[in-house]
Design a protein around this motif. Structure first.
Motif, mmCIF file in Angstrom:
data_model
loop_
_atom_site.group_PDB
_atom_site.id
_atom_site.type_symbol
_atom_site.label_atom_id
_atom_site.label_comp_id
_atom_site.label_asym_id
_atom_site.label_seq_id
_atom_site.Cartn_x
_atom_site.Cartn_y
_atom_site.Cartn_z
ATOM 1 N N GLN A 287 0.631 -1.092 -0.191
ATOM 2 C CA GLN A 287 -0.164 0.154 -0.096
ATOM 3 C C GLN A 287 0.928 1.186 0.174
ATOM 4 O OE1 GLN A 287 -3.593 -0.066 -0.489
ATOM 5 N NE2 GLN A 287 -2.984 2.157 -0.850
ATOM 6 N N ASP A 288 2.022 1.050 0.477
ATOM 7 C CA ASP A 288 2.988 2.422 0.783
ATOM 8 C C ASP A 288 3.322 2.559 -0.695
ATOM 9 O OD1 ASP A 288 2.990 2.463 3.556
ATOM 10 O OD2 ASP A 288 4.473 1.313 3.729
ATOM 11 N N VAL A 289 3.779 1.587 -1.573
ATOM 12 C CA VAL A 289 4.213 1.708 -2.704
ATOM 13 C C VAL A 289 3.309 2.470 -3.668
ATOM 14 C CG1 VAL A 289 4.954 0.700 -4.978
ATOM 15 C CG2 VAL A 289 6.145 0.208 -2.736
ATOM 16 N N VAL A 290 1.917 1.486 -3.662
ATOM 17 C CA VAL A 290 0.574 2.013 -4.414
ATOM 18 C C VAL A 290 0.393 3.629 -4.210
ATOM 19 C CG1 VAL A 290 -1.810 2.013 -5.101
ATOM 20 C CG2 VAL A 290 -0.172 -0.163 -4.683
ATOM 21 N N THR A 291 0.364 3.871 -2.907
ATOM 22 C CA THR A 291 0.119 5.324 -2.449
ATOM 23 C C THR A 291 0.922 6.247 -2.949
ATOM 24 O OG1 THR A 291 -1.027 4.607 -0.538
ATOM 25 C CG2 THR A 291 -0.372 6.813 -0.682
ATOM 26 N N LEU A 292 2.293 6.063 -3.026
ATOM 27 C CA LEU A 292 3.222 6.741 -3.544
ATOM 28 C C LEU A 292 3.142 7.150 -5.025
ATOM 29 C CD1 LEU A 292 6.108 8.073 -3.562
ATOM 30 C CD2 LEU A 292 7.018 5.762 -4.599
ATOM 31 N N LEU A 293 2.872 5.946 -5.829
ATOM 32 C CA LEU A 293 2.855 5.888 -7.205
ATOM 33 C C LEU A 293 1.403 6.804 -7.669
ATOM 34 C CD1 LEU A 293 3.780 2.398 -8.167
ATOM 35 C CD2 LEU A 293 5.144 4.601 -8.512
ATOM 36 N N GLN A 294 0.462 6.450 -6.837
ATOM 37 C CA GLN A 294 -0.753 7.496 -7.032
ATOM 38 C C GLN A 294 -0.408 8.913 -6.950
ATOM 39 O OE1 GLN A 294 -3.486 5.150 -4.465
ATOM 40 N NE2 GLN A 294 -4.124 3.843 -6.273
ATOM 41 N N SER A 295 0.427 9.144 -5.935
ATOM 42 C CA SER A 295 0.412 10.575 -5.630
ATOM 43 C C SER A 295 1.323 11.458 -6.665
ATOM 44 C CB SER A 295 1.072 10.638 -4.316
ATOM 45 O OG SER A 295 2.487 10.341 -4.149
ATOM 46 N N ILE A 296 2.352 10.384 -7.150
ATOM 47 C CA ILE A 296 3.265 11.100 -8.315
ATOM 48 C C ILE A 296 2.195 11.222 -9.410
ATOM 49 C CG2 ILE A 296 4.941 10.447 -10.006
ATOM 50 C CD1 ILE A 296 6.371 8.886 -7.861
ATOM 51 N N ARG A 297 1.309 10.353 -9.828
ATOM 52 C CA ARG A 297 0.415 10.462 -10.994
ATOM 53 C C ARG A 297 -0.282 11.785 -10.710
ATOM 54 N NH1 ARG A 297 -2.064 6.132 -10.987
ATOM 55 N NH2 ARG A 297 -4.124 6.865 -10.220
ATOM 56 N N ALA A 298 -0.907 11.799 -9.537
ATOM 57 C CA ALA A 298 -1.643 13.099 -9.136
ATOM 58 C C ALA A 298 -1.191 14.434 -9.474
ATOM 59 C CB ALA A 298 -2.637 12.933 -7.741
ATOM 60 N N GLY A 299 0.035 14.345 -9.355
ATOM 61 C CA GLY A 299 0.855 15.675 -9.333
ATOM 62 C C GLY A 299 0.639 16.150 -10.692
ATOM 63 N N PHE A 300 0.583 15.169 -11.780
ATOM 64 C CA PHE A 300 0.538 15.673 -13.177
ATOM 65 C C PHE A 300 -1.098 16.155 -13.503
ATOM 66 C CE2 PHE A 300 4.414 13.266 -12.988
ATOM 67 C CZ PHE A 300 5.113 13.977 -14.292
ATOM 68 N N HIS A 301 -1.256 17.303 -13.901
ATOM 69 C CA HIS A 301 -2.503 17.805 -14.269
ATOM 70 C C HIS A 301 -2.667 18.659 -15.317
ATOM 71 C CE1 HIS A 301 -1.511 21.571 -11.854
ATOM 72 N NE2 HIS A 301 -0.483 20.756 -11.536
ATOM 73 N N GLU A 302 -3.996 18.977 -15.680
ATOM 74 C CA GLU A 302 -4.200 20.046 -16.661
ATOM 75 C C GLU A 302 -4.347 21.087 -16.215
ATOM 76 O OE1 GLU A 302 -4.314 20.047 -20.175
ATOM 77 O OE2 GLU A 302 -3.870 17.820 -20.713
ATOM 78 N N VAL A 303 -3.794 22.311 -16.681
ATOM 79 C CA VAL A 303 -3.879 23.530 -15.920
ATOM 80 C C VAL A 303 -4.805 24.395 -17.092
ATOM 81 C CG1 VAL A 303 -2.522 25.840 -15.329
ATOM 82 C CG2 VAL A 303 -1.484 23.532 -14.743
ATOM 83 N N PRO A 304 -5.896 25.161 -16.755
ATOM 84 C CA PRO A 304 -6.379 25.855 -17.696
ATOM 85 C C PRO A 304 -5.581 27.177 -17.776
ATOM 86 C CG PRO A 304 -7.814 25.165 -15.857
ATOM 87 C CD PRO A 304 -6.437 24.739 -15.480
ATOM 88 N N VAL A 305 -5.328 27.661 -18.928
ATOM 89 C CA VAL A 305 -4.335 28.590 -19.220
ATOM 90 C C VAL A 305 -5.056 30.109 -19.517
ATOM 91 C CG1 VAL A 305 -2.125 27.453 -19.021
ATOM 92 C CG2 VAL A 305 -3.369 27.753 -21.321
ATOM 93 N N GLY A 306 -6.120 29.607 -20.296
ATOM 94 C CA GLY A 306 -6.874 30.870 -20.833
ATOM 95 C C GLY A 306 -8.611 30.431 -21.437
ATOM 96 N N SER A 307 -9.233 31.228 -21.284
ATOM 97 C CA SER A 307 -10.466 30.977 -21.864
ATOM 98 C C SER A 307 -11.289 31.806 -22.802
ATOM 99 C CB SER A 307 -11.565 31.169 -20.410
ATOM 100 O OG SER A 307 -11.532 32.421 -19.979
ATOM 101 N N VAL A 308 -11.822 31.083 -23.758
ATOM 102 C CA VAL A 308 -12.137 31.765 -24.946
ATOM 103 C C VAL A 308 -12.884 33.200 -24.721
ATOM 104 C CG1 VAL A 308 -14.686 30.731 -25.143
ATOM 105 C CG2 VAL A 308 -13.468 31.712 -27.057
#
Length: 441
Positions: free
Chosen positions: A331-352
């Protein structure tokens, strides 16, 4: 100029009545008086018709264009979930552009880099050292055949009474080197580890000497090997050494293929053997080796092709030492990997339609410069997003005309959106032209 021309000019001036501003308290009469005065002055100067013609056709000063890139709010930093006991060390290859220049080395860690018992991770060293002396041509190459004698069969009883993991090893049985290594690595059978070490080097002590030389040659100076099994708690290593060991093991096609297999059948020996690494296939995990010496000493050296949504997975190598139980370590390993993946995200940079500038004129007409479409950008954690704006001089100043591009960058990723005019720039009135000669070209 003749009288006819002056009449035409007066007619033109009369057309200005709707454009001319009303003098205070005079209304239309005030407008007429102002225009007549202007006509008389211009006629007196002999320039009435010429001025009107010039003012109506003279080029205008260019509209002023002001703009700046849209601001992008800062993202929250990623929260990497590390255990609070024992130790963990992780590296991420393939993510250098996101994670920084140290991403291919030690990236995140907890618990320090002190030596700890590695238990059956030592069997990974056994496999690599034996294969260094007796290499297999490919992961499918069975290699030479091992024939188990009486001394090998006795290993079963010896480790059985010690409560150590073992696998069936009948006297006289013949097993390929590949399958013997698989039985040593997957269920972590200690009797097979000693048998393979003896076969490869003549004795277990000769193997230990060879293993120490191999460790030195590979720069693993903080790793200590006492036997082929890891049962002796004096088999120790540091997280940083084990991270390097994991990369060596993952680069060996035979070891990588075996440790990435859930189970295999070894008919001449133990039959079906199952991998003790129950995380295979979870969060991209594809190896490498478990080990434990009882409660509070559970270890996992692991590799993972972690899909983080960037189009190419991160190649993770990590080690967890000193976990409380097998399940909690997983579980420690799974939690770590999930937290790494969650750190990648789409940032809204501009709206029409978001305004990024404006166009203004001396005669009071204006229009906005806006984003023609919305945009978002994949990034890691709170990596800063930079925006650059390229705006060119409009050609028509018409509503919807594209006049430039905004480009956003974060790490290795970029995205862009066109910018356009919202609202049209209107021509000035003739009255404005006549009364603002200084603004005309």
């Amino acid at each position: 100029m003749g009288g006819a021309q002056q009449v035409d000019d007066l007619t033109t001036f009369a057309d200005l009545l709707d454009d001319a501003p009303a003098a205070s308290g005079t209304g239309r009469a005030g407008k007429i008086a102002l225009i007549v005065f202007l006509v008389v002055v211009l006629a007196t100067l002999g320039a009435g018709g010429g001025y009107v013609w010039w003012a109506s056709a003279a080029p205008l000063g260019a509209p002023a264009v002001t703009s700046e890139p849209p601001a992008v709010p800062a993202s929250e930093p990623a929260s990497i979930r590390l255990p609070t006991t024992g130790s963990m060390l992780v590296s991420a290859s393939g993510g250098d552009a996101y994670l920084g220049p140290d991403a291919s080395g030690a990236w995140v860690s907890s618990g320090g880099d002190e030596p700890r018992p590695i238990a059956s991770i030592a069997k990974l060293v056994t496999a690599l050292v034996v294969l260094d002396r007796h290499p297999l041509a490919s992961p499918d190459d069975p290699g030479p055949t091992l024939t188990f004698g009486e001394a090998d069969a006795d290993l079963y009883d010896e480790f059985y009474v010690r409560g150590v993991t073992i696998a069936r090893m009948p006297e006289g049985a013949q097993v390929s080197l590949h399958d013997a290594l698989a039985t040593m690595l997957l269920p972590s059978a200690s009797n097979y580890a000693v048998a393979v070490a003896r076969w490869g080097f003549g004795s277990e002590s000769a193997y230990v000497n060879a293993a120490r030389s191999w460790l030195d040659a590979n720069g693993l100076s903080s790793t200590r090997i006492m036997d082929a099994t890891g049962v002796d708690e004096r088999n120790t290593s540091t997280p940083s050494d084990l991270l390097a060991l994991g990369k060596i093991a993952a680069a060996n096609p035979v070891v990588a293929a075996i440790t990435g297999t859930s189970s295999i059948s070894v008919p001449a020996g133990p039959g079906t053997v199952t991998n003790t690494n129950g995380l295979l296939g979870v969060e991209g995990i594809d190896g490498l080796k478990t080990g434990n010496l009882g409660e509070g000493s559970f270890n996992l050296l692991f590799t993972s092709d972690l899909d983080v949504g960037t189009g190419a997975p991160l190649r993770i190598t990590g080690v967890r030492l000193g976990g409380t139980t097998h399940d909690s370590t997983d579980q420690d390993v799974v939690t770590l990997l999930q937290s790494i993946r969650a750190g990648f995200h789409e940032v809204p940079v501009g709206s029409v339609g978001a305004p990024i500038g404006e166009i203004t004129t001396a005669w009071g007409s204006r229009a906005d410069i806006v984003l023609a479409r919305g945009a978002s950008l994949m990034t890691w954690s709170d990596t800063p997003v930079t925006a650059t704006l390229d705006v060119r001089t409009p050609e028509t100043f018409a509503d919807g005309e594209t006049v430039g591009t905004v480009t956003w960058t974060a790490g290795p990723n970029t995205t862009s959106a066109e910018v356009a005019i919202s609202g049209a720039i209107e021509e000035p009135s003739l009255w404005w032209r006549l009364t603002h000669p200084g603004e005309l070209g």
